[in-house]
Motif scaffolding. Structure first.
Motif, PDB file in Angstrom:
ATOM      1  N   THR A  37      -1.916 -36.556  37.527  1.00  0.00           N
ATOM      2  CA  THR A  37      -1.391 -37.740  36.844  1.00  0.00           C
ATOM      3  C   THR A  37      -2.451 -38.806  36.527  1.00  0.00           C
ATOM      4  O   THR A  37      -2.460 -39.346  35.424  1.00  0.00           O
ATOM      5  N   SER A  38      -3.327 -39.107  37.485  1.00  0.00           N
ATOM      6  CA  SER A  38      -4.336 -40.149  37.222  1.00  0.00           C
ATOM      7  C   SER A  38      -5.675 -39.575  36.792  1.00  0.00           C
ATOM      8  O   SER A  38      -6.508 -40.276  36.221  1.00  0.00           O
ATOM      9  N   GLY A  39      -5.903 -38.293  37.090  1.00  0.00           N
ATOM     10  CA  GLY A  39      -7.163 -37.677  36.696  1.00  0.00           C
ATOM     11  C   GLY A  39      -8.280 -37.927  37.688  1.00  0.00           C
ATOM     12  O   GLY A  39      -8.077 -38.546  38.734  1.00  0.00           O
ATOM     13  N   THR A  40      -9.484 -37.454  37.346  1.00  0.00           N
ATOM     14  CA  THR A  40     -10.611 -37.522  38.286  1.00  0.00           C
ATOM     15  C   THR A  40     -11.843 -38.193  37.681  1.00  0.00           C
ATOM     16  O   THR A  40     -12.962 -37.965  38.136  1.00  0.00           O
ATOM     17  N   VAL A  41     -11.662 -39.008  36.660  1.00  0.00           N
ATOM     18  CA  VAL A  41     -12.795 -39.690  36.040  1.00  0.00           C
ATOM     19  C   VAL A  41     -13.329 -40.754  36.989  1.00  0.00           C
ATOM     20  O   VAL A  41     -12.565 -41.581  37.487  1.00  0.00           O
ATOM     21  N   GLY A  51       5.343 -35.872  37.710  1.00  0.00           N
ATOM     22  CA  GLY A  51       4.626 -36.971  37.066  1.00  0.00           C
ATOM     23  C   GLY A  51       3.880 -36.513  35.826  1.00  0.00           C
ATOM     24  O   GLY A  51       3.852 -37.222  34.811  1.00  0.00           O
ATOM     25  N   MET A  52       3.291 -35.321  35.895  1.00  0.00           N
ATOM     26  CA  MET A  52       2.561 -34.796  34.739  1.00  0.00           C
ATOM     27  C   MET A  52       3.521 -34.513  33.574  1.00  0.00           C
ATOM     28  O   MET A  52       3.236 -34.848  32.421  1.00  0.00           O
ATOM     29  N   LEU A  53       4.686 -33.915  33.877  1.00  0.00           N
ATOM     30  CA  LEU A  53       5.639 -33.559  32.825  1.00  0.00           C
ATOM     31  C   LEU A  53       6.339 -34.788  32.239  1.00  0.00           C
ATOM     32  O   LEU A  53       6.586 -34.846  31.030  1.00  0.00           O
ATOM     33  N   PHE A  82       5.698 -38.602  33.071  1.00  0.00           N
ATOM     34  CA  PHE A  82       4.883 -39.775  32.720  1.00  0.00           C
ATOM     35  C   PHE A  82       3.738 -39.426  31.773  1.00  0.00           C
ATOM     36  O   PHE A  82       3.488 -40.135  30.796  1.00  0.00           O
ATOM     37  N   VAL A  83       3.030 -38.338  32.091  1.00  0.00           N
ATOM     38  CA  VAL A  83       1.843 -37.986  31.297  1.00  0.00           C
ATOM     39  C   VAL A  83       2.229 -37.394  29.949  1.00  0.00           C
ATOM     40  O   VAL A  83       1.690 -37.793  28.906  1.00  0.00           O
ATOM     41  N   THR A  84       3.180 -36.434  29.953  1.00  0.00           N
ATOM     42  CA  THR A  84       3.504 -35.699  28.725  1.00  0.00           C
ATOM     43  C   THR A  84       4.664 -36.330  27.949  1.00  0.00           C
ATOM     44  O   THR A  84       4.518 -36.668  26.771  1.00  0.00           O
ATOM     45  N   ALA A  85       5.825 -36.493  28.605  1.00  0.00           N
ATOM     46  CA  ALA A  85       7.021 -36.973  27.892  1.00  0.00           C
ATOM     47  C   ALA A  85       6.861 -38.417  27.405  1.00  0.00           C
ATOM     48  O   ALA A  85       7.238 -38.747  26.271  1.00  0.00           O
ATOM     49  N   LEU A  86       6.308 -39.292  28.249  1.00  0.00           N
ATOM     50  CA  LEU A  86       6.133 -40.698  27.861  1.00  0.00           C
ATOM     51  C   LEU A  86       4.811 -40.957  27.140  1.00  0.00           C
ATOM     52  O   LEU A  86       4.535 -42.094  26.745  1.00  0.00           O
ATOM     53  N   HIS A  87       3.979 -39.923  27.030  1.00  0.00           N
ATOM     54  CA  HIS A  87       2.688 -40.008  26.317  1.00  0.00           C
ATOM     55  C   HIS A  87       1.749 -41.053  26.914  1.00  0.00           C
ATOM     56  O   HIS A  87       1.023 -41.731  26.189  1.00  0.00           O
ATOM     57  N   TRP A  88       1.787 -41.198  28.240  1.00  0.00           N
ATOM     58  CA  TRP A  88       0.866 -42.122  28.894  1.00  0.00           C
ATOM     59  C   TRP A  88      -0.499 -41.485  29.132  1.00  0.00           C
ATOM     60  O   TRP A  88      -1.485 -42.197  29.356  1.00  0.00           O
ATOM     61  N   GLY A  89      -0.544 -40.172  29.111  1.00  0.00           N
ATOM     62  CA  GLY A  89      -1.790 -39.474  29.423  1.00  0.00           C
ATOM     63  C   GLY A  89      -2.123 -39.611  30.902  1.00  0.00           C
ATOM     64  O   GLY A  89      -1.394 -40.245  31.668  1.00  0.00           O
ATOM     65  N   MET A  90      -3.220 -39.011  31.301  1.00  0.00           N
ATOM     66  CA  MET A  90      -3.682 -39.167  32.690  1.00  0.00           C
ATOM     67  C   MET A  90      -4.225 -40.576  32.856  1.00  0.00           C
ATOM     68  O   MET A  90      -5.275 -40.916  32.295  1.00  0.00           O
TER      69      MET A  90
END
Length: 300
Positions: free
Chosen positions: A238-242, A146-148, A150-158
């Motif tokens: 993928t979603s982060g911890t904010v 998901g990180m590689l 959704f987050v990185t390749a698709l530029h969605w970020g966390m």
């Protein structure tokens, strides 16, 4: 008097049958000692499982309930109240989004495999092997994917969207396999009776087969909900911890991640225990509502 006498006779007959059944079981176990040992082991395993479950529930409630304070349910998180409310809202959002995508895909895939695909089809075998393989992959691998992707390749970020799509991939095989087994459990006589009355394939599936399979399908959905709520490793990447309620493209933590962060910091262990209680109650409520819905649909 005659009614009472008949009731007494019926009760006596039931007791006599029960006693006869117990004696037959005992004779069977004496004749085959191995079956008695297996029965004892099975009963012991069931009791141990039940005891462990009760212990866990009681332990979580005892440790967490005293720390369920109003500050813990504040709308905004800060270092003093360590509120779980933003994480609770994020959990609702992520569960809803994940099931919104995964449930229809999994159920329709199961319908194709059971109702439309021909027996011995190579594509069906590949799909089943793939689903079983995905079910056994550790969640941390899904998180890295998901990180590689959704987050990185698709530029969605966390973001909540990246986390939800990762969870979709995780729970999709579970929903698909349980739905497939539920559809297979529906007797063929139901389908034949519907076809005999002139109903088409699609109408038979949606009016006869699916309603009969709903309890089994919902069992898979409940298991998927439990996995979504309890997931941490995949969402960490993928979603982060904010600790806030963001939009879909913003970072946010779920209840499980909230509990993990609090316990890893070691500063708010009491609040982490209280969060565990909220997660437990959340899962129990969802399971109860799903069970009631399944019963109503089955009766209807």
């Amino acid at each position: 008097m005659q009614t009472n006498f008949a009731a007494v006779n019926t009760k006596a007959e039931v007791e006599k049958r029960n006693a006869s059944s117990v004696s037959n079981h005992l004779k069977s176990y004496l004749r085959h000692p191995g079956s008695g040992i297996l029965a004892l082991l099975t009963g012991t395993a069931a009791l141990i499982t039940f005891a462990v479950l009760i212990f866990l529930v009681v332990y979580i409630l005892a440790k967490g309930i005293p720390y369920l304070t109003p500050d813990l349910f504040s709308l905004e998180y800060n270092s003093e109240n360590v509120s779980l409310m933003p994480s609770l809202i994020n959990t609702f959002i992520m569960t809803f989004m994940s099931l919104l995508i995964a449930a229809p895909l999994g159920i329709f895939a199961a319908i194709y495999l059971v109702e439309y695909a021909k027996k011995g089809n190579k594509l069906v075998k590949i799909i089943r092997v793939t689903a079983e393989t995905l079910s056994g992959i550790p969640s941390i691998v899904f998180g890295l994917f998901g990180m590689l992707f959704f987050v990185t390749a698709l530029h969605w970020g966390m973001s909540l969207l990246a986390g939800s799509c990762t969870l979709v991939i995780m729970v999709l095989p579970l929903i698909m396999r349980t739905s497939e087994e539920a559809l297979k459990a529906v007797p063929d006589s139901y389908r034949e009776a519907s076809f005999g009355l002139g109903a088409g394939k699609l109408r038979t599936i949606f009016t006869i087969v699916l309603p009969s399979a709903v309890p089994g399908i919902l069992a898979g959905v409940i298991l998927a909900i439990g996995r979504i709520i309890g997931e941490t490793a995949a969402l960490l990447y993928t979603s982060g911890t904010v600790a806030q309620v963001p939009n879909l493209m913003g970072s946010g933590r779920t209840l499980a991640l909230h509990m993990y962060v609090l316990s890893s910091e070691g500063l708010h262990m009491n609040q982490a225990s209280a969060t565990a209680v909220v997660i437990l109650i959340f899962v129990l409520i969802i399971n109860g509502l799903s069970s009631k819905a399944a019963k109503r649909i089955a009766k209807g």
